[in-house]
Motif scaffolding. Structure first.
Motif, mmCIF file in Angstrom:
data_model
loop_
_atom_site.group_PDB
_atom_site.id
_atom_site.type_symbol
_atom_site.label_atom_id
_atom_site.label_comp_id
_atom_site.label_asym_id
_atom_site.label_seq_id
_atom_site.Cartn_x
_atom_site.Cartn_y
_atom_site.Cartn_z
ATOM 1 N N ASP A 1 3.594 11.895 1.302
ATOM 2 C CA ASP A 1 3.440 12.657 2.373
ATOM 3 C C ASP A 1 3.776 12.855 3.588
ATOM 4 O OD1 ASP A 1 1.522 15.964 2.306
ATOM 5 O OD2 ASP A 1 0.519 14.711 3.829
ATOM 6 N N LEU A 2 3.380 11.991 4.124
ATOM 7 C CA LEU A 2 4.166 11.576 5.350
ATOM 8 C C LEU A 2 5.027 12.031 5.339
ATOM 9 C CD1 LEU A 2 3.686 10.408 8.290
ATOM 10 C CD2 LEU A 2 3.202 8.193 7.576
ATOM 11 N N LEU B 1 10.862 0.724 -6.108
ATOM 12 C CA LEU B 1 10.441 1.231 -7.527
ATOM 13 C C LEU B 1 10.179 2.547 -6.252
ATOM 14 C CD1 LEU B 1 7.857 1.240 -9.659
ATOM 15 C CD2 LEU B 1 6.479 0.313 -7.310
ATOM 16 N N PHE B 2 9.792 3.241 -5.475
ATOM 17 C CA PHE B 2 9.166 4.385 -4.479
ATOM 18 C C PHE B 2 10.097 5.510 -4.749
ATOM 19 C CE2 PHE B 2 8.731 7.019 -0.673
ATOM 20 C CZ PHE B 2 7.705 8.005 -0.989
ATOM 21 N N ALA B 3 11.425 4.609 -4.338
ATOM 22 C CA ALA B 3 12.487 5.805 -5.180
ATOM 23 C C ALA B 3 12.555 6.336 -5.964
ATOM 24 C CB ALA B 3 13.685 5.058 -4.363
ATOM 25 N N LEU B 4 12.022 5.902 -7.085
ATOM 26 C CA LEU B 4 12.575 6.376 -8.323
ATOM 27 C C LEU B 4 10.191 7.413 -8.359
ATOM 28 C CD1 LEU B 4 13.495 4.081 -10.979
ATOM 29 C CD2 LEU B 4 14.326 6.323 -9.859
ATOM 30 N N CYS C 1 -2.511 -4.750 -4.207
ATOM 31 C CA CYS C 1 -1.692 -3.915 -4.134
ATOM 32 C C CYS C 1 -3.050 -2.447 -4.425
ATOM 33 C CB CYS C 1 -0.779 -3.367 -5.658
ATOM 34 S SG CYS C 1 0.544 -4.623 -5.383
ATOM 35 N N THR C 2 -2.833 -1.844 -3.670
ATOM 36 C CA THR C 2 -3.458 -0.024 -3.174
ATOM 37 C C THR C 2 -2.519 0.601 -3.072
ATOM 38 O OG1 THR C 2 -3.765 -0.840 -0.407
ATOM 39 C CG2 THR C 2 -5.356 -2.021 -1.989
ATOM 40 N N GLY C 3 -2.480 1.370 -4.258
ATOM 41 C CA GLY C 3 -1.711 2.981 -4.495
ATOM 42 C C GLY C 3 -2.208 3.546 -3.424
ATOM 43 N N GLY C 4 -0.989 3.646 -1.915
ATOM 44 C CA GLY C 4 -1.246 4.489 -1.220
ATOM 45 C C GLY C 4 0.110 5.322 -1.177
ATOM 46 N N HIS D 1 0.727 -1.157 -0.408
ATOM 47 C CA HIS D 1 0.108 0.406 -0.307
ATOM 48 C C HIS D 1 0.658 1.236 -0.220
ATOM 49 C CE1 HIS D 1 -3.422 2.897 0.944
ATOM 50 N NE2 HIS D 1 -2.804 3.448 1.637
ATOM 51 N N ASP D 2 1.451 1.575 0.637
ATOM 52 C CA ASP D 2 2.448 3.014 0.905
ATOM 53 C C ASP D 2 3.364 2.954 0.339
ATOM 54 O OD1 ASP D 2 1.568 2.725 3.807
ATOM 55 O OD2 ASP D 2 3.544 2.066 4.866
ATOM 56 N N LEU D 3 3.840 1.756 -0.671
ATOM 57 C CA LEU D 3 5.028 1.927 -1.480
ATOM 58 C C LEU D 3 4.386 1.995 -3.684
ATOM 59 C CD1 LEU D 3 7.779 0.428 0.090
ATOM 60 C CD2 LEU D 3 7.499 2.192 0.382
#
Length: 224
Positions: free
Chosen positions: A86-87, A117-120, A77-80, A60-62
């Motif tokens: 923001d957090l 993935l999130f880092a990009l 996967c739930t897009g969060g 979720h978070d990533l």
């Protein structure tokens, strides 16, 4: 090491000794922060701070948007990622940096797997990070290559690090097998924009030597 909990996330801070040293933010799994820090001590590195964030809901978070399971009985996967970013930028980052000897001269963002993935993805939602390491990043994620190459990042990063295990794309799963092709395509895309970008191919599959690979990516960011 300094520990704090911010809205359910476990934050661990290894502060620099000198003011103005760079800060690396790392999304990781609980308990791995000490191992990664120990691996980093094997490199000849400049003074820096490491801030790790754990207790994440990885699926979720990533992840940037919803996607059904890629394995039978796997997680949805739930897009969060937007809410988590923001957090990270508005709550975790300022709280963590109150423990440092001074504001960092630059900030990097690193992560393994979905955190890679999130880092990009984060570079397109904030301008606070100027370097990123996607270590065995989940760049197989459907639609991410098209998203990243059709938009502009909030700031042009100084440098980018990518890595994969050489067996990660050797799978029958039609979604996962795109990971190397997508990673290499994204590297070429960022190089075409004049960004100092490197791709390192490691021996093994996705789960081999995660802490060592992560430390190598962080060390590269600090050296360039």
């Amino acid at each position: 090491m300094i520990r704090m909990t911010i809205r359910g996330k476990a934050v661990s801070i290894f502060p620099s000794e000198k003011p103005g040293s760079p800060a690396i933010y790392l999304n990781t799994v609980s308990g791995e922060e000490r191992q990664i820090w120990a691996e980093l001590q094997k490199f000849p590195l400049p003074d820096f701070s490491l801030i790790t964030i754990a207790e994440l809901d990885w699926n979720h978070d990533l992840v940037p948007w919803d996607h059904p399971p890629i394995f039978k009985n796997g997680p949805t996967c739930t897009g969060g990622a937007d809410n988590y970013l923001d957090l990270l930028t508005n709550d975790i980052l300022p709280a963590a940096e109150t423990t440092l000897p001074g504001p960092p001269c630059w900030r990097g963002l690193a992560g393994y797997s979905l955190a890679g993935l999130f880092a990009l993805y984060a570079l397109y939602g904030t301008d606070v990070f100027s370097r990123a390491a996607s270590v065995s990043g989940s760049l197989w994620f459907p639609g991410i290559k098209e998203y990243l190459t059709s938009r502009n990042a909030k700031r042009l990063p100084d440098c980018l690090y990518f890595s994969l295990g050489d067996k990660e794309s050797k799978t029958r799963n039609p979604v996962l097998k795109a990971v190397r092709e997508n990673t290499e395509a994204l590297c070429a895309y960022y190089q075409g924009k004049g960004i100092h970008t490197v791709f390192q191919l490691n021996a093994g599959n996705h789960y081999d030597h995660a802490a060592q690979r992560t430390a190598t990516g962080i060390a590269w960011l600090l050296a360039h």
